[in-house]
Design a protein around this motif. Structure first.
Motif, short mmCIF file in Angstrom:
data_model
loop_
_atom_site.label_atom_id
_atom_site.label_comp_id
_atom_site.label_asym_id
_atom_site.label_seq_id
_atom_site.Cartn_x
_atom_site.Cartn_y
_atom_site.Cartn_z
N LYS A 189 0.84 -1.20 0.00
CA LYS A 189 0.00 0.00 0.00
C LYS A 189 0.88 1.25 0.00
O LYS A 189 0.99 1.96 1.00
N LYS A 215 -2.60 3.53 -10.51
CA LYS A 215 -3.53 3.87 -9.43
C LYS A 215 -4.58 2.77 -9.26
O LYS A 215 -5.04 2.52 -8.13
N SER A 216 -4.95 2.10 -10.33
CA SER A 216 -5.90 0.99 -10.25
C SER A 216 -5.26 -0.24 -9.61
O SER A 216 -5.91 -1.00 -8.89
N CYS A 218 -2.60 -0.04 -7.51
CA CYS A 218 -2.24 0.35 -6.14
C CYS A 218 -3.10 1.55 -5.75
O CYS A 218 -2.66 2.71 -5.86
N PRO A 219 -4.33 1.33 -5.28
CA PRO A 219 -5.28 2.42 -5.02
C PRO A 219 -4.83 3.42 -3.95
O PRO A 219 -5.33 4.54 -3.91
N THR A 220 -3.89 3.03 -3.09
CA THR A 220 -3.43 3.94 -2.03
C THR A 220 -2.47 5.01 -2.53
O THR A 220 -2.18 5.97 -1.83
#
Length: 441
Positions: A189, A215-216, A218-220
């Motif tokens: 994360k 970003k998709s 690793c959404p954090t």
């Protein structure tokens, strides 16, 4: 106090005092800021003229009536043993000492007194804080090199642990390795990316090829901070598109401090709290904002070693809206010594070759990375990494463009490699002149 700042304090760097001083400087009203700058630069000049034998010798019997009379200091002036350049009362034991990467030539050994080094970190903490990054709490994806000797390797790994960062060594940037990088982003994360521009751009091109938005994966992820190398507009757009987060540009010099950093308004704000930065012409006269010149820096808090009107070797342009309280770097052009000398004595900034070539070879995504090497007054080699060899059509387009912007009668050669060499810190030098080495007996 957090772990990171505790570690600095245990090493003797008074970070809390430095943060307090930085906050005081930032509260100085615009109307009083000129007084702060003028007083600070005069105090550090007077200090070294009184306490530093090297600087006393450098000034000699020159008459200094105003700031503009202070001679400009260059890296060649500093090519003496470090101990000979330290101020009275300072040594390796009671100072922070290190060396520059040497990407611009010979590495420079330098020193900072402990408060000055703490001020450097206070500025870094402050700037990262502009973007919601906490050096202690935010997990960093670090795209950097790493020393390969056992002691250096272990030291960097310990620093990574204390600084809450996961390192992606960038000496191997093959697709197999980039896929491994991607798998780590799926697991961890990360809050932000920090590292050398060219390596992160290469990772973004890999994501583009796979049609992936980081970003998709690793959404954090919230920010990407690039450093050490030029950030071109086209690369910034690519990073924004493939990473899916805002891109922050960091410009610094290890012997000094952060020089400029992207602020919340997406301006490249110059550090005027711990540094005094001038843009000078070839006669060491200040140029008008909006015009290019040499970046010359005075370190306002370094008592251990003089960096007074120090030419760092870069060319930049201050924005016309700049004030002493809030200077904005409109453009960072590159290193002043990265110039191509052509037949007839014509000189061209090396980044021109790189930029013109870049606009062509990256159109279809085939070329991943490249550097331009000058091997003779009229001969250049473009060393590149690509999926397939450049076509005759591509080569022709490059030569036509270079002829238009640089001049005719250039001999352009091409060399395709699996991977480009980076220096021992992972930095990629994008224009290299080999003329001097070739002419040596």
């Amino acid at each position: 106090m957090n772990l990171f700042e505790t570690t600095l304090r245990l090493k003797g760097f008074p970070i809390q005092e430095a943060k307090k001083r930085l906050a005081e400087i930032q509260k100085i009203p615009t109307t009083d800021y000129e007084t702060y700058v003028m007083d600070s630069r005069q105090k550090v000049f007077d200090y070294h003229l009184r306490e530093n034998p090297f600087y006393q010798s450098f000034i000699g019997n020159k008459t200094i009536k105003k700031w503009e009379d202070v001679p400009v200091l260059t890296k060649s002036d500093l090519q003496t043993p470090l101990k000979q350049r330290l101020s009275n009362g300072f040594s390796n034991k009671n100072s922070y000492t290190s060396k520059t990467s040497g990407s611009s030539g010979t590495p420079l050994f330098f020193a900072k007194d402990k408060f000055c080094h703490a001020m450097t970190w206070a500025v870094i903490i402050n700037r990262f804080g502009w973007h919601g990054v906490d050096l202690d709490a935010s997990l960093q994806a670090r795209f950097y090199g790493i020393p390969l000797d056992f002691k250096g390797y272990q030291k960097e790994r310990l620093k990574d642990k204390l600084s809450n960062r996961y390192r992606f060594p960038i000496f191997d940037l093959s697709e197999e390795k980039l896929e491994e990088f991607l798998s780590v982003f799926r697991r961890k994360k990360f809050d932000y990316i920090n590292g050398h521009t060219s390596s992160i751009v290469l990772f973004a091109k890999y994501l583009q090829k796979k049609n992936l938005l980081l970003k998709s994966v690793c959404p954090t992820l919230k920010k990407c901070i690039v450093t050490s190398e030029m950030l071109y507009d086209t690369d910034k757009k690519l990073l924004e598109k493939q990473l899916g987060v805002p891109i922050v540009n960091e410009y610094g010099a290890s012997e000094l401090d952060l020089l400029a950093f992207t602020n919340a308004e997406d301006e490249f704000q110059v550090n005027n709290e711990t540094l005094f930065i001038e843009i000078l012409d070839k006669n060491n006269q200040t140029v008008k904002s909006g015009n290019p010149g040499r970046i010359v820096v005075t370190s306002l808090y370094n008592k251990a070693h003089p960096f007074i009107r120090y030419d760092i070797g870069d060319i930049g342009v201050l924005d016309e809206t700049s004030t002493l309280k809030k200077p904005i770097l409109k453009k960072l052009i590159g290193r002043s010594n990265d110039t191509a000398v052509l037949k007839g004595g014509k000189t061209v900034p090396g980044h021109t070759f790189y930029y013109v070539t870049k606009s062509i070879v990256e159109e279809d995504g085939n070329v991943k990375e490249f550097v331009v090497e000058q091997t003779a007054l009229d001969a250049f080699t473009i060393v590149y990494v690509s999926e397939v060899v450049l076509s005759a059509k591509d080569l022709k387009k490059i030569e036509v463009a270079l002829s238009k912007y640089i001049g005719a009668d250039l001999n352009i050669n091409y060399e395709r490699l699996e991977v480009l060499d980076r220096n021992n810190r992972g930095k990629l030098k994008q224009f290299i002149s080999k003329i001097d080495r070739r002419n040596e007996p």
